[in-house]
Design an enzyme around this catalytic site. Structure first.
Site, PDB file in Angstrom:
ATOM      1  N   PRO A 281       1.096  -0.974  -0.153  1.00  0.00           N
ATOM      2  CG  PRO A 281      -0.912  -1.641   0.960  1.00  0.00           C
ATOM      3  CD  PRO A 281       0.595  -2.079   0.836  1.00  0.00           C
ATOM      4  CB  CYS A 282       1.036   3.713  -2.281  1.00  0.00           C
ATOM      5  SG  CYS A 282      -0.360   4.175  -3.750  1.00  0.00           S
ATOM      6  CD  GLN A 283      -2.665   3.482   1.308  1.00  0.00           C
ATOM      7  OE1 GLN A 283      -2.064   2.831   1.866  1.00  0.00           O
ATOM      8  NE2 GLN A 283      -4.404   2.774   1.335  1.00  0.00           N
ATOM      9  N   GLY A 284       1.271   5.766   2.507  1.00  0.00           N
ATOM     10  CA  GLY A 284       2.668   6.481   3.007  1.00  0.00           C
ATOM     11  C   GLY A 284       3.253   7.489   2.539  1.00  0.00           C
ATOM     12  CG  PHE A 285       4.923   5.656  -0.284  1.00  0.00           C
ATOM     13  CD1 PHE A 285       6.261   6.196   0.934  1.00  0.00           C
ATOM     14  CD2 PHE A 285       5.367   4.629  -0.440  1.00  0.00           C
ATOM     15  CE1 PHE A 285       7.243   5.354   1.091  1.00  0.00           C
ATOM     16  CE2 PHE A 285       6.346   3.375   0.104  1.00  0.00           C
ATOM     17  CZ  PHE A 285       6.890   3.841   0.533  1.00  0.00           C
TER      18      PHE A 285
END
Length: 364
Positions: free
Chosen positions: A77-81
């Protein structure tokens, strides 16, 4: 196709990346997904017993034995980026790329392929993440690089830039580079060609799945293209049906779902969006909020899945909102297929010289 290589799939989602790798001859023997609806979708379309549900850290002991897997794939998952977010190495969402590397270090595959958003490779504030990923790959015995690819260059009717972190075991002596992808570039169909397969929304073949009202912006934000800026309220932009789609977001299902003009696509009428944009550019006044024509509607689940190049008979599980999210989160299957064939070529001993222009899309 004969299955040539075994693979483990992490952060599998609905299975978009897996479909591409399977088409290239990879046998997915183990997959993992935390979200129940996405895992259920995978089970509907793939071999029984492959999907292992739950947090990867909780099912780590269920992984195959080290040394038995050729390839590890997945898109943490890319939400942290998120460009809008605050980057933090201690952010739980950011740590998932390192959970991925934990599996790589344990299984010791011949190659790994990690997909993520463009920002991971291009923004300076994410350099610490990149450096740590490179360091861990190096220590684990891999030669790895980041490659920026756009799905529209590989037959996907969607402009969607994504980064692929690809690493081969140094002991194999494989010199992989961006030139491997060139062989699999192809022009996509237009969105119109995709839509006409299903026909107008509201039929058994193409159920109407998003009824979010379409209203015009009181103060439109103008751009050179009618498919940029903000002519409508909400973040759902109109799609240029004679070209490729904008990037489909995981937030589809409400007023962030992209918009098409059925009368233009199916009845051959003039393009209302382009005409309205042209009028505004030439000094015309904005129309009222509720003056959008009834022919405008938002894309359906079936259409969104096809734009992401899922097979036409692919089944999705869960509420409609979850189905849109699963589709928006997925790696386009045909983009994954191109990457998979490129990796397969390298594993099979195909040598591709590095072209002069390849540095434009490779990060290291």
């Amino acid at each position: 196709m004969t299955e040539k290589f075994t693979a483990v799939s992490l952060f599998t989602g609905a299975g978009g990346m897996d479909i591409g790798f399977q088409k290239a001859g990879f046998n997915i023997v183990w997959a993992n997904e935390l979200m129940p609806h996405a895992a259920a979708t995978y089970d509907l379309n793939h071999r029984e017993g492959v999907m292992h549900r739950g947090d990867i850290n909780d099912v780590f002991n269920e992984l195959p034995k080290p040394g038995t897997i050729d390839c590890v794939i997945g898109g943490p998952p890319c939400q942290g980026f998120s460009v809008a977010g605050k980057m933090d190495l201690d952010d739980e969402r950011s740590k998932l790329v390192f959970s991925y590397m934990d599996v790589v270090e344990y299984l010791k595959p011949s190659v790994f392929v990690m997909e993520n958003v463009k920002a991971l490779a291009s923004l300076a504030k994410f350099s610490a993440i990149r450096d740590e990923l490179m360091r861990r790959a190096q220590v684990a015995g891999y030669c790895a690089s980041l490659y920026l690819l756009n799905a529209k260059d590989f037959g996907v009717p969607q402009s969607r830039e994504r980064v692929f972190f690809v690493g081969f075991r140094k002991s194999m002596g494989i010199v992989f580079n961006a030139a491997y992808f060139e062989k699999y570039k192809k022009d996509p169909l237009s969105v119109r060609e995709i839509l006409t397969h299903f026909g107008p929304a509201g039929t058994e073949k193409n159920p109407l799945t998003c009824k979010a009202k379409i209203t015009l912006a009181e103060n439109p934000v103008m751009r050179k293209s009618p498919y940029a800026g903000m002519l409508f309220n909400g973040l759902g932009r109109p799609i240029n049906t004679d070209g490729v789609s904008c990037t489909l977001p995981a937030s589809m299902g409400g007023n962030k779902t992209p918009i098409i003009d059925e009368a233009h696509v199916f009845e051959g009428k003039e393009n209302w969006v382009e005409n309205y944009h042209s009028s505004l550019r030439n000094g015309g006044l904005p129309l009222g909020m509720n003056d959008a024509p009834s022919s405008l509607r938002r894309i359906t689940v079936k259409e969104a899945a096809a734009i992401q190049t899922f097979p036409l008979d692919y089944k999705f599980s869960g509420p409609i909102s979850s189905q849109y999210t699963q589709i928006g989160n997925a790696v386009p299957s045909d983009l994954a297929k191109a990457v998979a064939f490129s990796v397969s070529d390298a594993l099979s001993g195909v040598v591709v010289p590095k072209g002069e222009k390849q540095g434009e899309i490779e990060f290291s």
